[in-house]
Design a protein around this motif. Structure first.
Motif, short mmCIF file in Angstrom:
data_model
loop_
_atom_site.label_atom_id
_atom_site.label_comp_id
_atom_site.label_asym_id
_atom_site.label_seq_id
_atom_site.Cartn_x
_atom_site.Cartn_y
_atom_site.Cartn_z
N THR A 133 0.86 -1.19 0.00
CA THR A 133 0.00 0.00 0.00
C THR A 133 0.89 1.23 0.00
OG1 THR A 133 -0.11 0.12 2.43
CG2 THR A 133 -1.82 -1.18 1.32
N THR A 134 0.28 2.37 -0.36
CA THR A 134 1.02 3.61 -0.31
C THR A 134 0.06 4.80 -0.19
OG1 THR A 134 2.71 4.97 -1.38
CG2 THR A 134 1.11 3.92 -2.82
N SER A 135 0.54 5.83 0.45
CA SER A 135 -0.19 7.10 0.46
C SER A 135 0.80 8.23 0.22
CB SER A 135 -0.92 7.30 1.80
OG SER A 135 0.02 7.44 2.84
N SER A 136 2.03 7.86 -0.05
CA SER A 136 3.10 8.84 -0.30
C SER A 136 4.11 8.20 -1.23
CB SER A 136 3.76 9.23 1.04
OG SER A 136 4.40 8.10 1.60
N ALA A 137 5.31 8.73 -1.26
CA ALA A 137 6.35 8.19 -2.13
C ALA A 137 6.89 6.86 -1.61
CB ALA A 137 7.48 9.19 -2.26
N GLN A 138 6.63 6.52 -0.37
CA GLN A 138 7.14 5.29 0.21
C GLN A 138 6.06 4.21 0.22
OE1 GLN A 138 8.94 5.74 4.01
NE2 GLN A 138 9.58 3.63 4.14
N VAL A 139 6.42 3.00 -0.19
CA VAL A 139 5.50 1.87 -0.22
C VAL A 139 5.61 1.12 1.10
CG1 VAL A 139 4.95 -0.32 -1.36
CG2 VAL A 139 5.71 1.64 -2.72
N LYS A 140 4.46 0.75 1.67
CA LYS A 140 4.42 -0.05 2.90
C LYS A 140 4.14 -1.49 2.50
CE LYS A 140 2.59 -0.32 7.52
NZ LYS A 140 3.91 -0.55 8.06
N VAL A 141 4.90 -2.42 3.06
CA VAL A 141 4.75 -3.84 2.77
C VAL A 141 4.53 -4.59 4.07
CG1 VAL A 141 5.85 -5.89 1.77
CG2 VAL A 141 6.33 -3.62 0.81
N VAL A 142 3.47 -5.41 4.11
CA VAL A 142 3.21 -6.26 5.28
C VAL A 142 2.92 -7.68 4.81
CG1 VAL A 142 2.38 -4.38 6.78
CG2 VAL A 142 0.76 -5.63 5.36
N THR A 143 3.30 -8.64 5.63
CA THR A 143 3.03 -10.05 5.35
C THR A 143 1.58 -10.36 5.67
OG1 THR A 143 5.32 -10.59 5.91
CG2 THR A 143 3.74 -12.41 5.86
N VAL A 144 0.90 -11.09 4.77
CA VAL A 144 -0.52 -11.36 4.94
C VAL A 144 -0.86 -12.80 4.55
CG1 VAL A 144 -1.24 -8.96 4.60
CG2 VAL A 144 -1.09 -10.49 2.63
N ASP A 145 -1.98 -13.27 5.08
CA ASP A 145 -2.55 -14.57 4.73
C ASP A 145 -4.03 -14.36 4.38
OD1 ASP A 145 -0.34 -16.48 5.24
OD2 ASP A 145 -0.49 -15.67 7.27
N PRO A 146 -4.31 -13.84 3.19
CA PRO A 146 -5.70 -13.53 2.84
C PRO A 146 -6.55 -14.80 2.69
CG PRO A 146 -4.23 -12.95 1.03
CD PRO A 146 -3.39 -13.52 2.12
N VAL A 147 -7.84 -14.62 2.93
CA VAL A 147 -8.82 -15.68 2.73
C VAL A 147 -9.74 -15.24 1.60
CG1 VAL A 147 -10.72 -16.96 3.78
CG2 VAL A 147 -8.69 -16.37 5.15
N ALA A 148 -9.86 -16.08 0.58
CA ALA A 148 -10.70 -15.75 -0.57
C ALA A 148 -12.13 -16.15 -0.28
CB ALA A 148 -10.19 -16.46 -1.82
N GLY A 149 -13.06 -15.21 -0.46
CA GLY A 149 -14.47 -15.48 -0.27
C GLY A 149 -15.13 -15.91 -1.57
N ASP A 150 -16.35 -16.40 -1.46
CA ASP A 150 -17.11 -16.83 -2.64
C ASP A 150 -17.45 -15.67 -3.56
OD1 ASP A 150 -17.09 -19.45 -1.77
OD2 ASP A 150 -18.99 -19.26 -0.71
N ASP A 151 -17.41 -14.45 -3.02
CA ASP A 151 -17.77 -13.27 -3.80
C ASP A 151 -16.59 -12.66 -4.55
OD1 ASP A 151 -16.46 -12.50 -1.52
OD2 ASP A 151 -18.01 -11.10 -0.84
N GLY A 152 -15.43 -13.34 -4.50
CA GLY A 152 -14.27 -12.85 -5.24
C GLY A 152 -13.43 -11.83 -4.51
N VAL A 153 -13.73 -11.61 -3.23
CA VAL A 153 -12.91 -10.68 -2.47
C VAL A 153 -11.97 -11.44 -1.55
CG1 VAL A 153 -14.66 -8.85 -2.54
CG2 VAL A 153 -14.57 -10.40 -0.59
N LEU A 154 -10.91 -10.79 -1.17
CA LEU A 154 -9.93 -11.35 -0.24
C LEU A 154 -10.04 -10.60 1.07
CD1 LEU A 154 -6.90 -11.44 -2.67
CD2 LEU A 154 -8.32 -13.36 -1.98
N ARG A 155 -10.14 -11.32 2.17
CA ARG A 155 -10.19 -10.69 3.49
C ARG A 155 -8.83 -10.92 4.15
NH1 ARG A 155 -13.37 -8.37 7.20
NH2 ARG A 155 -15.17 -8.50 5.83
N ILE A 156 -8.27 -9.79 4.63
CA ILE A 156 -6.97 -9.82 5.30
C ILE A 156 -7.19 -9.36 6.73
CG2 ILE A 156 -4.66 -8.83 5.33
CD1 ILE A 156 -5.04 -8.45 2.24
N ALA A 157 -6.91 -10.23 7.67
CA ALA A 157 -7.14 -9.92 9.08
C ALA A 157 -6.00 -9.06 9.64
CB ALA A 157 -7.24 -11.22 9.89
N GLY A 158 -6.38 -7.93 10.23
CA GLY A 158 -5.49 -7.06 10.99
C GLY A 158 -4.11 -6.79 10.42
N PRO A 159 -3.99 -6.16 9.25
CA PRO A 159 -2.67 -5.91 8.69
C PRO A 159 -1.87 -4.81 9.39
CG PRO A 159 -4.31 -4.91 7.30
CD PRO A 159 -5.05 -5.66 8.37
#
Length: 131
Positions: free
Chosen positions: A24-50
């Motif tokens: 993600t980014t909101s400035s010139a610097q990119v933020k990177v976090v490790t995630v374990d998304p869960v894919a839902g039936d509706d095509g979205v990915l849910r990421i718990a507490g990044p």
């Protein structure tokens, strides 16, 4: 051109990977976090507490990229571009496009003539260009 990712294809692609990275980014610097998304039936990915920094970035810029490195040397990396929203402490990502990518130098054989110069494949069925 953005190729929409079918929810079933997204779930299948994620099954071949371990943890990934949310960018993600909101400035010139990119933020990177490790995630374990869960894919839902509706095509979205849910990421718990990044984390708070990620949530702050998303308040200013909902565009995200998820990167899942290959499990084996010279394997494919799964790249997913999408739009995210905050849901409490979680993040919900709607995938816009996904691709399995690896550099040409890592390919097992000749590259397809219509490719990007690397060994890439969209996630999901092939899409014909309009027209």
């Amino acid at each position: 051109m953005s190729i929409p990712v079918d929810p079933a294809d997204l779930r299948q692609a994620l099954a071949d990977f371990d943890s990934g990275y949310l960018l993600t980014t909101s400035s010139a610097q990119v933020k990177v976090v490790t995630v374990d998304p869960v894919a839902g039936d509706d095509g979205v990915l849910r990421i718990a507490g990044p984390g708070r920094g990620t949530l702050r970035n998303l308040a200013e810029n909902p565009t995200v990229t998820l990167v899942f490195p290959p499990r084996e040397r010279h394997g494919y990396t799964l790249l997913i571009d999408g739009t995210a929203s905050v849901d409490g402490e979680d993040v919900v990502v709607t995938a816009g496009a996904g691709v399995l990518h690896r550099p040409a130098a890592h390919a097992d054989g000749p590259l397809p003539p219509d490719g990007c110069g690397h060994d890439c494949a969209p996630v999901g069925p092939p899409v014909s260009p309009p027209g």
